[in-house]
Design an enzyme around this catalytic site. Structure first.
Site, mmCIF file in Angstrom:
data_model
loop_
_atom_site.group_PDB
_atom_site.id
_atom_site.type_symbol
_atom_site.label_atom_id
_atom_site.label_comp_id
_atom_site.label_asym_id
_atom_site.label_seq_id
_atom_site.Cartn_x
_atom_site.Cartn_y
_atom_site.Cartn_z
ATOM 1 N N ARG A 51 49.472 51.775 38.880
ATOM 2 C CA ARG A 51 49.563 50.068 38.373
ATOM 3 C C ARG A 51 50.516 50.215 36.910
ATOM 4 O O ARG A 51 50.319 49.607 36.279
ATOM 5 C CB ARG A 51 48.224 49.485 37.512
ATOM 6 C CG ARG A 51 47.092 49.564 38.715
ATOM 7 C CD ARG A 51 46.593 48.255 37.981
ATOM 8 N NE ARG A 51 45.442 47.517 38.973
ATOM 9 C CZ ARG A 51 43.994 47.718 38.387
ATOM 10 N NH1 ARG A 51 43.286 48.668 37.251
ATOM 11 N NH2 ARG A 51 43.110 47.632 39.108
ATOM 12 N N ARG A 95 50.399 44.000 34.026
ATOM 13 C CA ARG A 95 50.677 43.379 32.860
ATOM 14 C C ARG A 95 50.584 44.244 31.235
ATOM 15 O O ARG A 95 50.782 43.463 30.213
ATOM 16 C CB ARG A 95 49.248 42.315 33.051
ATOM 17 C CG ARG A 95 49.452 41.476 34.152
ATOM 18 C CD ARG A 95 48.077 40.877 34.424
ATOM 19 N NE ARG A 95 47.271 41.553 35.300
ATOM 20 C CZ ARG A 95 45.218 40.987 35.835
ATOM 21 N NH1 ARG A 95 45.619 40.154 34.623
ATOM 22 N NH2 ARG A 95 44.473 42.333 35.690
ATOM 23 N N ARG A 148 57.207 37.968 34.633
ATOM 24 C CA ARG A 148 55.407 36.419 35.470
ATOM 25 C C ARG A 148 55.056 35.121 35.159
ATOM 26 O O ARG A 148 54.747 34.384 35.758
ATOM 27 C CB ARG A 148 53.995 37.271 34.979
ATOM 28 C CG ARG A 148 53.724 38.735 36.094
ATOM 29 C CD ARG A 148 52.631 37.812 37.291
ATOM 30 N NE ARG A 148 52.382 37.112 37.821
ATOM 31 C CZ ARG A 148 51.156 36.565 37.752
ATOM 32 N NH1 ARG A 148 52.719 35.093 38.022
ATOM 33 N NH2 ARG A 148 50.219 35.446 37.902
ATOM 34 N N ASP A 184 50.762 44.486 47.061
ATOM 35 C CA ASP A 184 49.671 44.380 46.494
ATOM 36 C C ASP A 184 49.042 44.868 48.218
ATOM 37 O O ASP A 184 50.249 44.633 48.733
ATOM 38 C CB ASP A 184 49.336 43.503 45.954
ATOM 39 C CG ASP A 184 47.955 43.114 45.902
ATOM 40 O OD1 ASP A 184 47.548 42.060 47.214
ATOM 41 O OD2 ASP A 184 47.512 43.028 44.913
ATOM 42 N N TYR A 213 37.349 42.407 51.229
ATOM 43 C CA TYR A 213 37.905 41.773 50.820
ATOM 44 C C TYR A 213 38.439 40.557 51.294
ATOM 45 O O TYR A 213 37.878 39.084 50.864
ATOM 46 C CB TYR A 213 39.608 41.845 50.053
ATOM 47 C CG TYR A 213 39.545 42.362 48.663
ATOM 48 C CD1 TYR A 213 39.469 41.319 47.697
ATOM 49 C CD2 TYR A 213 39.913 43.535 48.321
ATOM 50 C CE1 TYR A 213 39.514 41.899 46.004
ATOM 51 C CE2 TYR A 213 39.943 44.503 47.030
ATOM 52 C CZ TYR A 213 39.921 43.667 46.502
ATOM 53 O OH TYR A 213 40.069 43.715 44.800
#
Length: 391
Positions: A38, A42, A51, A89, A167
């Site tokens: 990552r 963010r 974003r 992703d 998921y």
């Protein structure tokens, strides 16, 4: 225009830093290579700005935007990162198989229609056309490798079958994974059928990424540690081993190669089996000391493994922890530095810089007087003084 089906090194700028590729192969290195899970995310203000302008999956599906955010940490930490990883992703795979996935603010991934019973398997596209459904990832890889201009290698990735299955059944993240685990016990054969479909898609997806320009691969089994060893060995391990062997074989047939990393998060009981697998690198979490890892993972390069929370510490503590980690794993060969998991949104970018700097400086100093380092230095000096070079 879509890139050709298969690209080789000749189609891209020459690679200037192959440190991580050499380390992945177990070769001697002049310092410890490092990249961060990552690393485009963010915690970076420039990513947050991107974003604001686009939703998450728009960035994933737009090669120019995916390239932009992939390069953000490489540009910010110039000379400190030894690899980039394409911004995407793991849940693009369920999307390719026909499932709707939303990324909800402050919630995370959400499946409006998760799988509930084995009958729902009939709704899946079990053999999707990778070029048609995930071509945007390949376009992003080709563009990004070109834009990197050889600064560092580019990593492609996929989620592992069990993590994707969880998921798809849970409908998002979960604290207990009770719905997905119920499938393993209640619908064992259907679970194996679904895991088989996912394994096939993962293999095709990884090979396609290398054909598009990825130079290294990682398989993320983020939910591996949610299972007991018996269930992991029955349902998960066969697919993980299959992915490595099949990807390796297909790449060999194409005269391509890319080291493969496996990250079976929190599944320490699996390290012995992964050590005997065809994966080149085993990523480990932060719950094991380097000495414990080295006793088990003897045949593979190890990647990891500081607790991401270390980056909340003062800079001096970060430096001392890095030195202890590098002393434990060794800096000469068989090790790639990373964290034990990914960056957190509230991490300070300057503290990551301190972590990366400490790894580079300490490993460089530690390796400076090794015979291998002296040999490389002599070779460089000889090359620099050769008549052909002077011309």
């Amino acid at each position: 225009m879509a890139p050709p089906q298969l690209l080789t090194a000749a189609d891209f700028p020459p690679l200037k830093n192959d440190l991580i590729l050499r380390a992945a192969k177990g070769e001697k290195v002049e310092r410890t290579p490092v990249w961060i899970m990552r690393q485009a995310g963010r915690y970076l203000p420039e990513f947050r700005e991107a974003r604001k302008r686009n939703d998450f999956f728009t960035i994933c599906r737009t090669p120019e935007l995916a390239c932009e955010v992939t390069l953000q940490p490489i540009d910010r930490y110039e000379g400190l990162l030894d690899a980039s990883i394409i911004f995407s992703d793991i849940l693009v795979v369920p999307q390719a198989m026909g499932m709707e996935v939303q990324m909800l603010e402050k919630v995370g991934p959400h499946f409006p229609k998760p799988l509930k019973t084995p009958e729902d398997l009939s709704l899946l596209i079990t053999n999707p056309d990778i070029k048609e459904t995930l071509g945007y990832v390949m376009d992003a890889i080709t563009l990004t490798r070109t834009k990197l201009d050889g600064r560092v290698p580019l990593i492609g990735f996929t989620g592992a079958p069990w993590t994707l299955m969880a998921y798809m059944i849970e409908g998002g993240g979960s604290k207990t994974y009770s719905k997905a685990k119920t499938w393993l016990y209640k619908y064992s054969e259907a679970s194996k059928e679904l895991l088989g479909y996912l394994t096939d898609v993962c293999v095709n997806y990884l090979v396609a990424q290398v054909k598009a320009g990825a130079q290294m691969l990682q398989v993320f089994d983020s939910n591996a540690g949610e299972l007991a060893p018996a269930e992991f060995n029955e349902f998960v391990l066969p697919g993980l081993l299959d992915i490595a062997s099949r990807v390796k074989a297909q790449l060999k047939d194409l005269d391509l190669e890319a080291p493969i990393v496996i990250f079976a998060r929190n599944a320490e009981y699996a390290l012995e089996d992964l050590n005997k697998s065809q994966y080149d690198v085993v990523q480990v979490g932060f719950t094991l000391a380097p000495s414990a890892v080295r006793k088990i993972v003897k045949k593979k390069t190890v990647q990891g493994n500081a607790d991401p929370s270390l980056l909340y510490a003062p800079v001096e503590k970060i430096k001392s922890a890095v030195e202890e980690m590098l002393d434990g794993f060794g800096t000469g060969s068989g090790y790639i530095a990373n964290l034990g998991h990914g960056m957190y949104p509230d991490h300070d970018p300057e503290h990551l810089k301190a972590y990366l700097t400490a790894i580079k400086e300490y490993s460089t100093a530690k390796n400076a007087n090794t015979p291998a380092a002296k040999k490389r230095k002599a070779a460089k000096e000889s090359e620099a003084s050769s008549p052909a070079k002077k011309k």
